[in-house]
Design a protein around this motif. Sequence first.
Motif, PDB file in Angstrom:
ATOM      1  N   UNK A  58       0.839  -1.196   0.000  1.00 64.15           N
ATOM      2  CA  UNK A  58       0.000   0.000   0.000  1.00 64.15           C
ATOM      3  C   UNK A  58       0.873   1.245   0.000  1.00 64.15           C
ATOM      4  N   UNK A  59       0.479   2.196  -0.802  1.00 67.69           N
ATOM      5  CA  UNK A  59       1.129   3.504  -0.831  1.00 67.69           C
ATOM      6  C   UNK A  59       0.151   4.490  -0.227  1.00 67.69           C
ATOM      7  N   UNK A  60       0.535   5.071   0.883  1.00 71.15           N
ATOM      8  CA  UNK A  60      -0.346   5.994   1.605  1.00 71.15           C
ATOM      9  C   UNK A  60      -1.741   5.400   1.811  1.00 71.15           C
ATOM     10  N   UNK A  61      -1.785   4.094   2.111  1.00 76.96           N
ATOM     11  CA  UNK A  61      -3.035   3.415   2.422  1.00 76.96           C
ATOM     12  C   UNK A  61      -3.778   2.820   1.245  1.00 76.96           C
ATOM     13  N   UNK A  62      -3.341   3.094   0.013  1.00 79.27           N
ATOM     14  CA  UNK A  62      -4.022   2.559  -1.172  1.00 79.27           C
ATOM     15  C   UNK A  62      -3.232   1.393  -1.763  1.00 79.27           C
ATOM     16  N   UNK A  63      -3.907   0.254  -2.034  1.00 79.87           N
ATOM     17  CA  UNK A  63      -3.206  -0.898  -2.602  1.00 79.87           C
ATOM     18  C   UNK A  63      -2.607  -0.587  -3.977  1.00 79.87           C
ATOM     19  N   UNK A  64      -1.311  -0.902  -4.121  1.00 74.73           N
ATOM     20  CA  UNK A  64      -0.608  -0.681  -5.387  1.00 74.73           C
ATOM     21  C   UNK A  64       0.072  -1.949  -5.899  1.00 74.73           C
ATOM     22  N   UNK A  65       0.062  -3.014  -5.093  1.00 80.56           N
ATOM     23  CA  UNK A  65       0.715  -4.246  -5.511  1.00 80.56           C
ATOM     24  C   UNK A  65       0.268  -5.411  -4.657  1.00 80.56           C
ATOM     25  N   UNK A  66       0.533  -6.612  -5.177  1.00 77.31           N
ATOM     26  CA  UNK A  66       0.154  -7.825  -4.457  1.00 77.31           C
ATOM     27  C   UNK A  66       1.149  -8.937  -4.712  1.00 77.31           C
ATOM     28  N   UNK A  67       1.120  -9.895  -3.838  1.00 79.05           N
ATOM     29  CA  UNK A  67       1.820 -11.150  -4.061  1.00 79.05           C
ATOM     30  C   UNK A  67       0.984 -12.276  -3.479  1.00 79.05           C
ATOM     31  N   UNK A  68       0.972 -13.401  -4.194  1.00 77.41           N
ATOM     32  CA  UNK A  68       0.323 -14.624  -3.733  1.00 77.41           C
ATOM     33  C   UNK A  68       1.413 -15.674  -3.581  1.00 77.41           C
ATOM     34  N   UNK A  69       1.372 -16.421  -2.479  1.00 81.62           N
ATOM     35  CA  UNK A  69       2.378 -17.457  -2.265  1.00 81.62           C
ATOM     36  C   UNK A  69       1.770 -18.613  -1.492  1.00 81.62           C
ATOM     37  N   UNK A  70       2.418 -19.770  -1.617  1.00 82.43           N
ATOM     38  CA  UNK A  70       1.912 -20.991  -0.992  1.00 82.43           C
ATOM     39  C   UNK A  70       3.086 -21.815  -0.482  1.00 82.43           C
ATOM     40  N   UNK A  71       2.853 -22.506   0.626  1.00 76.28           N
ATOM     41  CA  UNK A  71       3.842 -23.444   1.153  1.00 76.28           C
ATOM     42  C   UNK A  71       3.466 -24.843   0.690  1.00 76.28           C
ATOM     43  N   UNK A  72       4.459 -25.633   0.329  1.00 79.76           N
ATOM     44  CA  UNK A  72       4.181 -27.016  -0.049  1.00 79.76           C
ATOM     45  C   UNK A  72       5.364 -27.913   0.280  1.00 79.76           C
ATOM     46  N   UNK A  73       5.081 -29.194   0.342  1.00 81.40           N
ATOM     47  CA  UNK A  73       6.130 -30.175   0.607  1.00 81.40           C
ATOM     48  C   UNK A  73       7.058 -30.283  -0.588  1.00 81.40           C
ATOM     49  N   UNK A  74       8.258 -30.740  -0.285  1.00 78.36           N
ATOM     50  CA  UNK A  74       9.262 -30.913  -1.330  1.00 78.36           C
ATOM     51  C   UNK A  74      10.003 -32.211  -1.047  1.00 78.36           C
ATOM     52  N   UNK A  75      10.240 -32.975  -2.069  1.00 81.47           N
ATOM     53  CA  UNK A  75      10.878 -34.275  -1.901  1.00 81.47           C
ATOM     54  C   UNK A  75      12.331 -34.217  -1.463  1.00 81.47           C
ATOM     55  N   UNK A  76      12.957 -33.067  -1.554  1.00 82.52           N
ATOM     56  CA  UNK A  76      14.371 -32.958  -1.214  1.00 82.52           C
ATOM     57  C   UNK A  76      14.612 -32.296   0.137  1.00 82.52           C
ATOM     58  N   UNK A  77      13.555 -32.009   0.876  1.00 83.86           N
ATOM     59  CA  UNK A  77      13.735 -31.411   2.200  1.00 83.86           C
ATOM     60  C   UNK A  77      12.610 -31.848   3.121  1.00 83.86           C
ATOM     61  N   UNK A  78      12.879 -31.791   4.404  1.00 84.54           N
ATOM     62  CA  UNK A  78      11.854 -32.108   5.392  1.00 84.54           C
ATOM     63  C   UNK A  78      10.884 -30.939   5.516  1.00 84.54           C
ATOM     64  N   UNK A  79      11.440 -29.732   5.476  1.00 84.32           N
ATOM     65  CA  UNK A  79      10.614 -28.530   5.620  1.00 84.32           C
ATOM     66  C   UNK A  79       9.832 -28.259   4.334  1.00 84.32           C
ATOM     67  N   UNK A  80       8.727 -27.559   4.489  1.00 85.30           N
ATOM     68  CA  UNK A  80       8.010 -27.060   3.319  1.00 85.30           C
ATOM     69  C   UNK A  80       8.868 -26.028   2.595  1.00 85.30           C
ATOM     70  N   UNK A  81       8.568 -25.799   1.340  1.00 85.06           N
ATOM     71  CA  UNK A  81       9.165 -24.710   0.583  1.00 85.06           C
ATOM     72  C   UNK A  81       8.053 -23.726   0.246  1.00 85.06           C
ATOM     73  N   UNK A  82       8.437 -22.549  -0.200  1.00 85.52           N
ATOM     74  CA  UNK A  82       7.467 -21.493  -0.501  1.00 85.52           C
ATOM     75  C   UNK A  82       7.545 -21.143  -1.977  1.00 85.52           C
ATOM     76  N   UNK A  83       6.407 -21.233  -2.650  1.00 81.51           N
ATOM     77  CA  UNK A  83       6.311 -20.842  -4.058  1.00 81.51           C
ATOM     78  C   UNK A  83       5.609 -19.493  -4.136  1.00 81.51           C
ATOM     79  N   UNK A  84       6.305 -18.499  -4.637  1.00 84.96           N
ATOM     80  CA  UNK A  84       5.746 -17.170  -4.855  1.00 84.96           C
ATOM     81  C   UNK A  84       5.151 -17.196  -6.265  1.00 84.96           C
ATOM     82  N   UNK A  85       3.838 -17.341  -6.345  1.00 89.07           N
ATOM     83  CA  UNK A  85       3.204 -17.542  -7.653  1.00 89.07           C
ATOM     84  C   UNK A  85       2.973 -16.235  -8.403  1.00 89.07           C
TER      85      UNK A  85
END
Length: 148
Positions: A58-85
């Motif tokens: 937000x710029x001075x309270x007005x939305x000017x941008x967004x991001x969507x992201x999700x956590x998911x499992x990954x076969x190469x790590x125990x922890x989830x990874x984050x995909x910024x879609x």
Amino acid sequence: MGQLTIRPLERNDKTQWAALWTAYLTFYESTVPAAVYDTYFERLLGNDPQDYHCLLALHDGSPIGLTHFIYHRHGWSIENVCYLQDLYVDPTVRGTGAGRGLIEAVYAAADEAGAPNVYWLTQDFNDTARQLYDRIGEKTPFIKYKRV
């Protein structure tokens, strides 16, 4: 530029969120039906940890941008990874730090969630965004394929 803030999506943001997401989809020469907007918005506000999350810039309270992201499992790590879609900043305010702020906020959210890896994709012609991505991330050698 005035004050820039990053915060999670709220229910009363639907109209501004939809306008930003429409502009994002238009940039990628894509559209989705109205039912997808409604469903996606509800999922963004839901409590299911497997659903997407949304942050707004937000710029001075007005939305000017967004991001969507999700956590998911990954076969190469125990922890989830984050995909910024999705990442979108209104073209009239690009270069002001909003895109960087959104990515860094996703990094912080991923750290808090215990997801050590954040990754995203972009199209090769997205030169403006890639200038930022080259400063804030590491380009990988992977090439994306999809089902035909």
